[in-house]
Write a protein that holds these residues in place. Structure first.
Motif, PDB file in Angstrom:
ATOM      1  N   LYS A 100      36.424  39.783  30.832  1.00 47.23           N
ATOM      2  CA  LYS A 100      35.981  38.514  30.253  1.00 47.23           C
ATOM      3  C   LYS A 100      36.980  38.003  29.218  1.00 47.23           C
ATOM      4  CE  LYS A 100      31.718  37.733  29.197  1.00 47.23           C
ATOM      5  NZ  LYS A 100      30.366  37.836  28.597  1.00 47.23           N
ATOM      6  N   HIS A 101      37.560  38.924  28.443  1.00 46.79           N
ATOM      7  CA  HIS A 101      38.523  38.516  27.419  1.00 46.79           C
ATOM      8  C   HIS A 101      39.842  38.053  28.049  1.00 46.79           C
ATOM      9  CE1 HIS A 101      40.717  38.421  23.663  1.00 46.79           C
ATOM     10  NE2 HIS A 101      41.615  39.246  24.162  1.00 46.79           N
ATOM     11  N   VAL A 102      40.347  38.792  29.015  1.00 47.13           N
ATOM     12  CA  VAL A 102      41.636  38.457  29.627  1.00 47.13           C
ATOM     13  C   VAL A 102      41.530  37.183  30.462  1.00 47.13           C
ATOM     14  CG1 VAL A 102      43.372  39.207  31.309  1.00 47.13           C
ATOM     15  CG2 VAL A 102      42.486  40.825  29.612  1.00 47.13           C
ATOM     16  N   CYS A 103      40.461  37.078  31.267  1.00 47.22           N
ATOM     17  CA  CYS A 103      40.332  35.958  32.201  1.00 47.22           C
ATOM     18  C   CYS A 103      39.560  34.781  31.623  1.00 47.22           C
ATOM     19  CB  CYS A 103      39.650  36.428  33.483  1.00 47.22           C
ATOM     20  SG  CYS A 103      40.573  37.690  34.392  1.00 47.22           S
ATOM     21  N   GLN A 104      38.930  34.985  30.453  1.00 47.51           N
ATOM     22  CA  GLN A 104      38.122  33.926  29.849  1.00 47.51           C
ATOM     23  C   GLN A 104      37.095  33.401  30.858  1.00 47.51           C
ATOM     24  OE1 GLN A 104      38.479  32.683  26.310  1.00 47.51           O
ATOM     25  NE2 GLN A 104      39.162  34.800  26.523  1.00 47.51           N
ATOM     26  N   CYS A 105      36.307  34.320  31.422  1.00 55.21           N
ATOM     27  CA  CYS A 105      35.371  33.974  32.473  1.00 55.21           C
ATOM     28  C   CYS A 105      33.946  34.338  32.085  1.00 55.21           C
ATOM     29  CB  CYS A 105      35.765  34.674  33.777  1.00 55.21           C
ATOM     30  SG  CYS A 105      35.739  36.482  33.680  1.00 55.21           S
ATOM     31  N   ASP A 106      32.984  33.927  32.905  1.00 53.44           N
ATOM     32  CA  ASP A 106      31.581  34.222  32.639  1.00 53.44           C
ATOM     33  C   ASP A 106      31.204  35.588  33.204  1.00 53.44           C
ATOM     34  OD1 ASP A 106      31.333  33.881  35.396  1.00 53.44           O
ATOM     35  OD2 ASP A 106      30.600  31.832  35.219  1.00 53.44           O
ATOM     36  N   ASN A 107      29.949  35.987  32.976  1.00 52.16           N
ATOM     37  CA  ASN A 107      29.490  37.308  33.393  1.00 52.16           C
ATOM     38  C   ASN A 107      29.530  37.490  34.900  1.00 52.16           C
ATOM     39  OD1 ASN A 107      28.890  38.580  30.914  1.00 52.16           O
ATOM     40  ND2 ASN A 107      26.979  37.440  30.744  1.00 52.16           N
ATOM     41  N   GLU A 108      29.121  36.473  35.646  1.00 47.70           N
ATOM     42  CA  GLU A 108      29.085  36.596  37.107  1.00 47.70           C
ATOM     43  C   GLU A 108      30.483  36.823  37.667  1.00 47.70           C
ATOM     44  OE1 GLU A 108      27.560  34.103  41.048  1.00 47.70           O
ATOM     45  OE2 GLU A 108      27.250  33.292  39.039  1.00 47.70           O
ATOM     46  N   THR A 109      31.440  36.044  37.185  1.00 45.76           N
ATOM     47  CA  THR A 109      32.824  36.223  37.638  1.00 45.76           C
ATOM     48  C   THR A 109      33.355  37.590  37.231  1.00 45.76           C
ATOM     49  OG1 THR A 109      33.253  33.849  37.485  1.00 45.76           O
ATOM     50  CG2 THR A 109      35.177  35.301  37.472  1.00 45.76           C
ATOM     51  N   ALA A 110      33.046  38.019  36.018  1.00 49.44           N
ATOM     52  CA  ALA A 110      33.495  39.323  35.547  1.00 49.44           C
ATOM     53  C   ALA A 110      32.928  40.442  36.408  1.00 49.44           C
ATOM     54  CB  ALA A 110      33.105  39.527  34.088  1.00 49.44           C
TER      55      ALA A 110
END
Length: 408
Positions: free
Chosen positions: A148-158
């Motif tokens: 989540k930190h590296v990709c700046q994404c939401d929980n579902e994507t993570a």
């Protein structure tokens, strides 16, 4: 009073002009004089440290240390390589050494006799049963946060990326470190270019008089960590967006063929892994929906006062607990995928038995294998043929109209 004030000002001036490195060095020296609780508090609150073993290094602890440094709370952490338990006790977090697995105290060793954990034993919703190394332990506990930190994404994507990265990167590190072979029996050939082999080659040579393990370990961390980030960014930016095209292809599969076993993917993209995961998700979803329908029918008949014992028996015994006929109809099992190549020509690919397998669920006809162009068109009775691979896993045609004819 003036003397004390001047002394205080002088101390502040000295501290102000010290560089951060010098200040940390002096702080470390000062902490040697502290009591044990004060020392632990200083390391925890002022200078996070990552402990691991010294000497020869391996891929798992190199990756574990790099992963931790991807987190803001450990990005400036000093790595202490030692087997001195007293020094390890002072570290904020310890990986691959110390003989303890205790996440609550951030201790992540896997060498102790009683350690048998896999992703599945730590979370039975996760399918992987490979024994974990220090890399897998850190990935299990911090992987979602890292992604989540590296990709700046939401929980579902993570969640999707977490599974993909463990399948295609971290599990290999776990297996190799624990001596788990990827195959049964003797391999047909040796693969010596793996990330684990490349890390191993960074260890100082036995011929060196004064080997510098710490410098080489830093190189090993950057090697395996850099590759981890490269793969993660590939899956996030290139692989993940393809999922929507595979979802659409599955939804429209009965418009392509009444069997529902052929899909057309609108554009070239990495579709295989998405297909397998979506097949499983949608098949399970169909089975659950069917079970809900039968149970709903049972409840309705109960309320209507109908003798529903037979209906209940059918719903529970057959539908919920595995009637082959009932569940077979809900299983998605795509045999072929059609898509264009980079030149606009059409490809017909037999879906493999797994994302990385060389065997197919249903290969193209054997009598076409290895043929090309006019010879193939005459043999198959299909105009515009380009080729069929010798193993039958893929073929090509000039047009979208002729390509599906390969499959009839």
């Amino acid at each position: 009073h003036k003397s004390r004030k001047l002394l205080a000002c002088a101390r502040q001036a000295v501290i102000h002009h010290l560089s951060p490195i010098t200040f940390r060095s002096r702080l470390s020296c000062t902490t040697l004089l502290m009591s044990e609780p004060d020392t632990k508090r200083a390391h925890t609150t002022m200078e996070p440290t990552i402990g691991t073993h010294d000497g020869s290094f391996h891929c798992d602890e190199a990756l574990a240390c790099y992963l931790l440094r991807l987190l803001p709370k450990f990005q400036d952490a000093r790595i202490i390589r030692t087997r001195d338990q007293n020094k390890l006790d002072q570290c904020t977090i310890v990986v691959d050494v110390g003989g303890t697995f205790d996440p609550s105290n951030m201790r992540f060793d896997h060498h102790q006799r009683e350690f048998v954990h896999s992703m599945h034993t730590l979370d039975n919703n996760k399918p992987w049963k490979t024994k974990l190394s220090s890399a897998g332990l850190i990935y299990f506990h911090y992987g979602h946060e890292i992604i989540k930190h590296v990709c700046q994404c939401d929980n579902e994507t993570a969640n999707v990326l977490f599974s993909q990265m463990y399948d295609n990167f971290v599990e290999e590190v776990d297996a190799v470190d624990n001596g788990i072979s990827a195959h049964d029996g003797s391999p047909r050939y040796r693969i010596a270019s793996t990330i684990g082999n490349r890390v191993a080659r960074l260890n100082p040579s036995w011929t060196e008089d004064n080997p510098d393990y710490d410098t080489q370990f830093e190189k090993a961390m950057n090697l395996v960590g850099g590759e981890f980030l490269e793969v993660l960014r590939h899956y996030h930016a290139t692989w993940l967006p393809a999922r929507q095209y595979v979802e659409t292809a599955l939804k429209d599969r009965f418009e392509v063929d009444s069997s529902g076993e052929i899909i057309i993917i609108d554009r070239p993209c990495p579709w295989k892994a998405h297909l397998f995961s979506l097949e499983e998700e949608q098949s399970n979803g169909s089975a659950i929906s069917e079970a809900v329908i039968y149970l709903s029918s049972y409840l309705v008949s109960c309320r209507a006062g109908i003798d529903s014992h037979a209906l209940f028996r059918d719903a529970i015994s057959f539908r919920l607990f595995g009637s082959p006929i009932a569940l077979e109809n809900t299983q998605i099992n795509i045999k072929y995928a059609l898509f264009t190549d980079t030149h606009g020509k059409w490809r017909v690919m037999a879906v493999p038995t797994s994302p990385s397998a060389f065997s197919s669920r249903k290969a193209l006809p054997e009598e076409w294998c290895g043929l090309r162009d006019q010879e193939l068109s005459e043999k198959a009775g299909i105009p515009g043929c380009i080729f069929v691979h010798a193993s039958g896993f893929i073929g090509g045609n000039n047009t979208k109209v002729s390509a599906p004819v390969f499959l009839y």
